[in-house]
Scaffold this motif. Sequence first.
Motif, mmCIF file in Angstrom:
data_model
loop_
_atom_site.group_PDB
_atom_site.id
_atom_site.type_symbol
_atom_site.label_atom_id
_atom_site.label_comp_id
_atom_site.label_asym_id
_atom_site.label_seq_id
_atom_site.Cartn_x
_atom_site.Cartn_y
_atom_site.Cartn_z
ATOM 1 N N SER A 113 2.466 1.819 -3.560
ATOM 2 C CA SER A 113 1.345 2.373 -4.480
ATOM 3 C C SER A 113 1.008 3.656 -4.094
ATOM 4 C CB SER A 113 0.056 1.372 -4.048
ATOM 5 O OG SER A 113 0.208 -0.005 -4.276
ATOM 6 N N HIS A 114 1.216 4.222 -2.966
ATOM 7 C CA HIS A 114 1.012 5.561 -2.767
ATOM 8 C C HIS A 114 2.165 6.436 -3.179
ATOM 9 C CE1 HIS A 114 1.218 9.367 -0.267
ATOM 10 N NE2 HIS A 114 -0.153 9.300 -0.362
ATOM 11 N N ASN A 115 3.372 5.664 -3.169
ATOM 12 C CA ASN A 115 4.681 6.499 -3.649
ATOM 13 C C ASN A 115 4.530 6.699 -4.896
ATOM 14 O OD1 ASN A 115 5.551 6.602 -1.307
ATOM 15 N ND2 ASN A 115 6.736 4.630 -1.649
ATOM 16 N N LEU B 151 2.120 8.077 -6.907
ATOM 17 C CA LEU B 151 1.478 9.427 -7.033
ATOM 18 C C LEU B 151 2.699 10.405 -7.269
ATOM 19 C CD1 LEU B 151 -1.157 9.475 -4.217
ATOM 20 C CD2 LEU B 151 -1.498 8.842 -6.719
ATOM 21 N N GLU C 268 0.848 -1.247 -0.201
ATOM 22 C CA GLU C 268 -0.305 -0.047 0.061
ATOM 23 C C GLU C 268 1.236 1.172 0.038
ATOM 24 O OE1 GLU C 268 -3.432 2.296 2.554
ATOM 25 O OE2 GLU C 268 -3.066 0.216 2.982
ATOM 26 N N LYS C 269 1.945 1.317 0.879
ATOM 27 C CA LYS C 269 2.812 2.581 0.888
ATOM 28 C C LYS C 269 3.568 2.735 -0.401
ATOM 29 C CE LYS C 269 6.702 4.219 3.482
ATOM 30 N NZ LYS C 269 7.744 4.249 4.583
#
Length: 225
Positions: free
Chosen positions: A154-156, A158, A151-152
Amino acid sequence: MIVLSTLESGTELRMNLQRSLLWSEGVACSHAKDMKHRLGFLLQKSDSCDYSSSQGKKEKLSSSQRLSQEEVRKWADSLENLIHHDRGLAAFRAFLKSEYSEENIEFWVSCEEYKKTKSPAKLSPRARKIYDEFISVQATKEVNLDSCTREKTSHNMLEPTLSCFDEAQRKIFTLMEKDSYRRFLKSPYYLDLVSPPGAGCGPENCKRNHTHSLDCNSNIISQCA
């Protein structure tokens, strides 16, 4: 008298012919011996060159193998030593491929290459390519990450940076270090390379499993024949 003169002329003619034939045979024989001598000299010279060339290659190969032995033993010190060595990385990749888990090392290598990106404009497309190949739910070579790390990461995506895969890369490194790296050190992929020159193919050096076969390396191949 005429008949006698004719006979003498015939006898003289035959003798001249015989002498001519003997001289021709002598010249031919001498020429043949000379050619044989030259051919023998050339063959001897060629054999000498071939032997010297062969000896030179063997000496270079032996030197290379001795260096390889020293490097190979360092691979057992740490996974870092192994995968930061070109030959070590190739051997480890081959081992993981035999276990159908090469996606882990491929992801690690891709992250290392990604961190060398110098152009900011190339960060996003390269990061997306790595994410789609190894991390996304539909990834063709999905690596084993916990949900939090996934999840982290995936956020990166952006706003990709050079360090956006660092945590995921560390997790995969730790996974390989505790699992596949230890099996690698006990496998023929490592044992066949670390065997000292002249060592026989004992059960530890030349064992084979049922899923794949691996030839002994050049240091001990003569004993395996």
